[in-house]
Scaffold this motif. Structure first.
Motif, PDB file in Angstrom:
ATOM      1  N   LEU A  46      27.638  22.547 148.229  1.00 45.46           N
ATOM      2  CA  LEU A  46      28.377  21.278 148.205  1.00 45.46           C
ATOM      3  C   LEU A  46      29.757  21.449 148.836  1.00 45.46           C
ATOM      4  O   LEU A  46      30.238  20.552 149.534  1.00 45.46           O
ATOM      5  N   GLU A  50      31.182  19.472 152.077  1.00 47.33           N
ATOM      6  CA  GLU A  50      32.501  18.828 152.069  1.00 47.33           C
ATOM      7  C   GLU A  50      33.306  19.253 153.304  1.00 47.33           C
ATOM      8  O   GLU A  50      33.891  18.411 153.999  1.00 47.33           O
ATOM      9  N   VAL A  70      20.136   6.392 148.553  1.00 46.79           N
ATOM     10  CA  VAL A  70      19.073   7.263 148.047  1.00 46.79           C
ATOM     11  C   VAL A  70      18.396   6.598 146.856  1.00 46.79           C
ATOM     12  O   VAL A  70      19.052   6.048 145.983  1.00 46.79           O
ATOM     13  N   ALA A  83      20.852  13.159 146.737  1.00 46.15           N
ATOM     14  CA  ALA A  83      21.846  12.384 145.985  1.00 46.15           C
ATOM     15  C   ALA A  83      23.168  13.149 145.911  1.00 46.15           C
ATOM     16  O   ALA A  83      24.249  12.561 146.047  1.00 46.15           O
ATOM     17  N   GLN A  84      23.086  14.455 145.712  1.00 44.84           N
ATOM     18  CA  GLN A  84      24.304  15.258 145.584  1.00 44.84           C
ATOM     19  C   GLN A  84      25.049  15.353 146.918  1.00 44.84           C
ATOM     20  O   GLN A  84      26.278  15.233 146.964  1.00 44.84           O
ATOM     21  N   SER A  86      24.882  13.145 149.315  1.00 47.24           N
ATOM     22  CA  SER A  86      25.435  11.817 149.605  1.00 47.24           C
ATOM     23  C   SER A  86      26.701  11.580 148.796  1.00 47.24           C
ATOM     24  O   SER A  86      27.645  10.942 149.281  1.00 47.24           O
ATOM     25  N   ALA A  87      26.743  12.100 147.572  1.00 47.08           N
ATOM     26  CA  ALA A  87      27.945  11.948 146.746  1.00 47.08           C
ATOM     27  C   ALA A  87      29.144  12.603 147.428  1.00 47.08           C
ATOM     28  O   ALA A  87      30.249  12.047 147.444  1.00 47.08           O
ATOM     29  N   VAL A  88      28.931  13.782 148.011  1.00 44.34           N
ATOM     30  CA  VAL A  88      30.025  14.500 148.669  1.00 44.34           C
ATOM     31  C   VAL A  88      30.507  13.700 149.891  1.00 44.34           C
ATOM     32  O   VAL A  88      31.717  13.538 150.106  1.00 44.34           O
ATOM     33  N   MET A  90      30.290  10.440 150.398  1.00 48.18           N
ATOM     34  CA  MET A  90      30.990   9.223 149.931  1.00 48.18           C
ATOM     35  C   MET A  90      32.369   9.580 149.390  1.00 48.18           C
ATOM     36  O   MET A  90      33.346   8.862 149.629  1.00 48.18           O
ATOM     37  N   LEU A  91      32.444  10.696 148.659  1.00 45.93           N
ATOM     38  CA  LEU A  91      33.726  11.152 148.100  1.00 45.93           C
ATOM     39  C   LEU A  91      34.730  11.414 149.214  1.00 45.93           C
ATOM     40  O   LEU A  91      35.886  10.975 149.146  1.00 45.93           O
ATOM     41  N   ALA A  94      35.847   8.005 150.729  1.00 47.06           N
ATOM     42  CA  ALA A  94      36.617   7.160 149.807  1.00 47.06           C
ATOM     43  C   ALA A  94      37.997   7.760 149.538  1.00 47.06           C
ATOM     44  O   ALA A  94      38.976   7.031 149.377  1.00 47.06           O
ATOM     45  N   ARG A  95      38.076   9.088 149.512  1.00 49.11           N
ATOM     46  CA  ARG A  95      39.344   9.787 149.276  1.00 49.11           C
ATOM     47  C   ARG A  95      40.354   9.448 150.369  1.00 49.11           C
ATOM     48  O   ARG A  95      41.550   9.452 150.144  1.00 49.11           O
ATOM     49  N   VAL A 100      32.956   2.819 152.588  1.00 49.06           N
ATOM     50  CA  VAL A 100      31.623   3.421 152.604  1.00 49.06           C
ATOM     51  C   VAL A 100      30.597   2.296 152.527  1.00 49.06           C
ATOM     52  O   VAL A 100      30.721   1.410 151.684  1.00 49.06           O
ATOM     53  N   LEU A 102      26.393   1.499 152.300  1.00 46.85           N
ATOM     54  CA  LEU A 102      25.090   2.107 152.036  1.00 46.85           C
ATOM     55  C   LEU A 102      24.000   1.226 152.631  1.00 46.85           C
ATOM     56  O   LEU A 102      24.042   0.003 152.494  1.00 46.85           O
TER      57      LEU A 102
ATOM     58  N   GLU B  41      33.511   0.328 143.389  1.00 47.98           N
ATOM     59  CA  GLU B  41      32.616   0.847 144.426  1.00 47.98           C
ATOM     60  C   GLU B  41      32.275   2.307 144.129  1.00 47.98           C
ATOM     61  O   GLU B  41      33.104   3.056 143.616  1.00 47.98           O
ATOM     62  N   GLY B  43      31.980   4.972 145.934  1.00 42.71           N
ATOM     63  CA  GLY B  43      32.891   5.979 146.493  1.00 42.71           C
ATOM     64  C   GLY B  43      34.150   6.125 145.649  1.00 42.71           C
ATOM     65  O   GLY B  43      34.601   7.246 145.386  1.00 42.71           O
ATOM     66  N   HIS B  44      34.694   4.990 145.184  1.00 43.15           N
ATOM     67  CA  HIS B  44      35.917   5.034 144.371  1.00 43.15           C
ATOM     68  C   HIS B  44      35.639   5.654 143.001  1.00 43.15           C
ATOM     69  O   HIS B  44      36.480   6.362 142.452  1.00 43.15           O
ATOM     70  N   LEU B  46      33.464   7.997 142.433  1.00 38.86           N
ATOM     71  CA  LEU B  46      33.355   9.449 142.639  1.00 38.86           C
ATOM     72  C   LEU B  46      34.742  10.070 142.789  1.00 38.86           C
ATOM     73  O   LEU B  46      34.991  11.171 142.308  1.00 38.86           O
ATOM     74  N   VAL B  47      35.653   9.363 143.451  1.00 43.01           N
ATOM     75  CA  VAL B  47      37.032   9.852 143.580  1.00 43.01           C
ATOM     76  C   VAL B  47      37.694   9.931 142.195  1.00 43.01           C
ATOM     77  O   VAL B  47      38.383  10.895 141.881  1.00 43.01           O
ATOM     78  N   MET B  80      20.353   8.805 139.574  1.00 47.23           N
ATOM     79  CA  MET B  80      21.076   9.008 140.828  1.00 47.23           C
ATOM     80  C   MET B  80      22.575   9.136 140.558  1.00 47.23           C
ATOM     81  O   MET B  80      23.244   9.999 141.115  1.00 47.23           O
ATOM     82  N   ALA B  83      23.233  12.509 139.061  1.00 50.13           N
ATOM     83  CA  ALA B  83      23.193  13.561 140.087  1.00 50.13           C
ATOM     84  C   ALA B  83      24.480  13.540 140.903  1.00 50.13           C
ATOM     85  O   ALA B  83      25.041  14.593 141.233  1.00 50.13           O
ATOM     86  N   GLN B  84      24.981  12.346 141.227  1.00 51.26           N
ATOM     87  CA  GLN B  84      26.188  12.240 142.045  1.00 51.26           C
ATOM     88  C   GLN B  84      27.424  12.702 141.275  1.00 51.26           C
ATOM     89  O   GLN B  84      28.267  13.421 141.816  1.00 51.26           O
ATOM     90  N   ALA B  87      27.354  16.438 141.085  1.00 50.99           N
ATOM     91  CA  ALA B  87      27.737  17.038 142.368  1.00 50.99           C
ATOM     92  C   ALA B  87      29.257  17.160 142.466  1.00 50.99           C
ATOM     93  O   ALA B  87      29.787  18.185 142.908  1.00 50.99           O
ATOM     94  N   LEU B  91      31.299  20.597 142.753  1.00 54.58           N
ATOM     95  CA  LEU B  91      32.165  20.757 143.922  1.00 54.58           C
ATOM     96  C   LEU B  91      33.574  21.179 143.497  1.00 54.58           C
ATOM     97  O   LEU B  91      34.150  22.119 144.052  1.00 54.58           O
TER      98      LEU B  91
END
Lengths: 179, 179
Positions: A46, A50, A70, A83-84, A86-88, A90-91, A94-95, A100, A102, B41, B43-44, B46-47, B80, B83-84, B87, B91
């Motif tokens: 991961l 990143e 996903v 999924a994992q 995709s999370a990275v 998106m993170l 967004a950061r 983002v 989908l 959202e 992405g936000h 996850l941040v 999902m 999982a996100q 992740a 990370l």
């Protein structure tokens, strides 16, 4: 509009940058794959994803990042890794304050081929034609990332009109509400 | 050994820090929940989880982060997001060079209650007893995070012996291989 498409995966994460607007010829700026070794620890994979995504964001400064949505019902063996990854992605977007978007696999296929059930070869062929490439991008994950970016550019006008309509409606509703 | 347990989730991510070694009384250092608004959202969200986990790592400096291993066959509607969120936790830890350990829900239940099929109430009751708390931590995600950390402290000696045996075997095998 410049869009980074990301086809998420732990082993191969497809990335592609496309520039253009709906109704005009599109231009591919770059395409590639972020890879991580299958025998590495999940946390380290991961981190590698990143770093890879960060490099693509640094180099190409996209206005939007389009990521495949996903679903848990498909490909049970790989879906958690997808999924994992995709999370990275998106993170990372967004950061930086990058929006983002989908899109589902069938939305992407329908956008570039006209059919939501098109196969990989058809998607690759249409990506090649639409971006005026000499050969289909390899591997398929790279072509899929470009297809995601194209899908976003073509769907964005409709989505924006929808969002504006929803925002307008919310505005009128709040004005009409007794204070 | 100081362990941060993480019960991953987008809406509520349980976090708990436990210190101790197998065979000795354990001590809870902190417990809580990282929350993100369901209407934000993805992405936000996850941040926000990243910022929350970073704060816990900064404040408590764990030697290991134990995260629940997510399976795709369970709770299809939330898997999902789980999982996100997991992740992001992995990370954050791996980026700092902190080892990440994954334990399945049944391993955690078996470690703290003796049964891999124990219910939430039983896990909460045993966490309360093992950490000598006055009441079960609320919400259940917080108790589950502490259970993950306890599970890791108790399983780690066996896992380390296994890893050493595998490493020894690999060493001997590579020595015996013709160069």
């Amino acid at each position: 509009m410049r869009v980074l498409g990301v086809d998420p995966g732990l082993t191969r994460c497809g990335v592609g940058v496309v520039e253009g607007v709906a109704g005009r010829p599109l231009a591919m700026l770059a395409v590639g794959v972020v890879r991580t070794p299958a025998d590495a620890e999940l946390g380290h994979r991961l981190v590698a994803i990143e770093q890879g995504i960060e490099e693509w964001l640094d180099r190409h400064r996209p206005e939007v990042v389009a990521v495949e949505r996903v679903f848990s019902q498909h490909n049970v063996s790989t879906v958690m890794g997808t999924a994992q990854a995709s999370a990275v992605a998106m993170l990372c977007a967004a950061r930086r304050g990058i929006p983002v978007a989908l899109h589902t696999p069938s939305e992407v296929k329908a956008a570039v081929t006209g059919s939501g059930r098109a196969d990989k070869a058809q998607v690759g062929a249409m990506v090649t034609r639409l971006l005026r490439l000499s050969a289909p991008p390899k591997p398929a994950d790279a072509a899929d990332a470009l297809a995601l970016a194209i899908c976003h550019i073509w769907r964005a006008p409709a989505q924006n009109r929808l969002q504006q309509a929803v925002a307008q409606h919310a505005l009128h509703a709040s004005k009409g509400r007794p204070s």
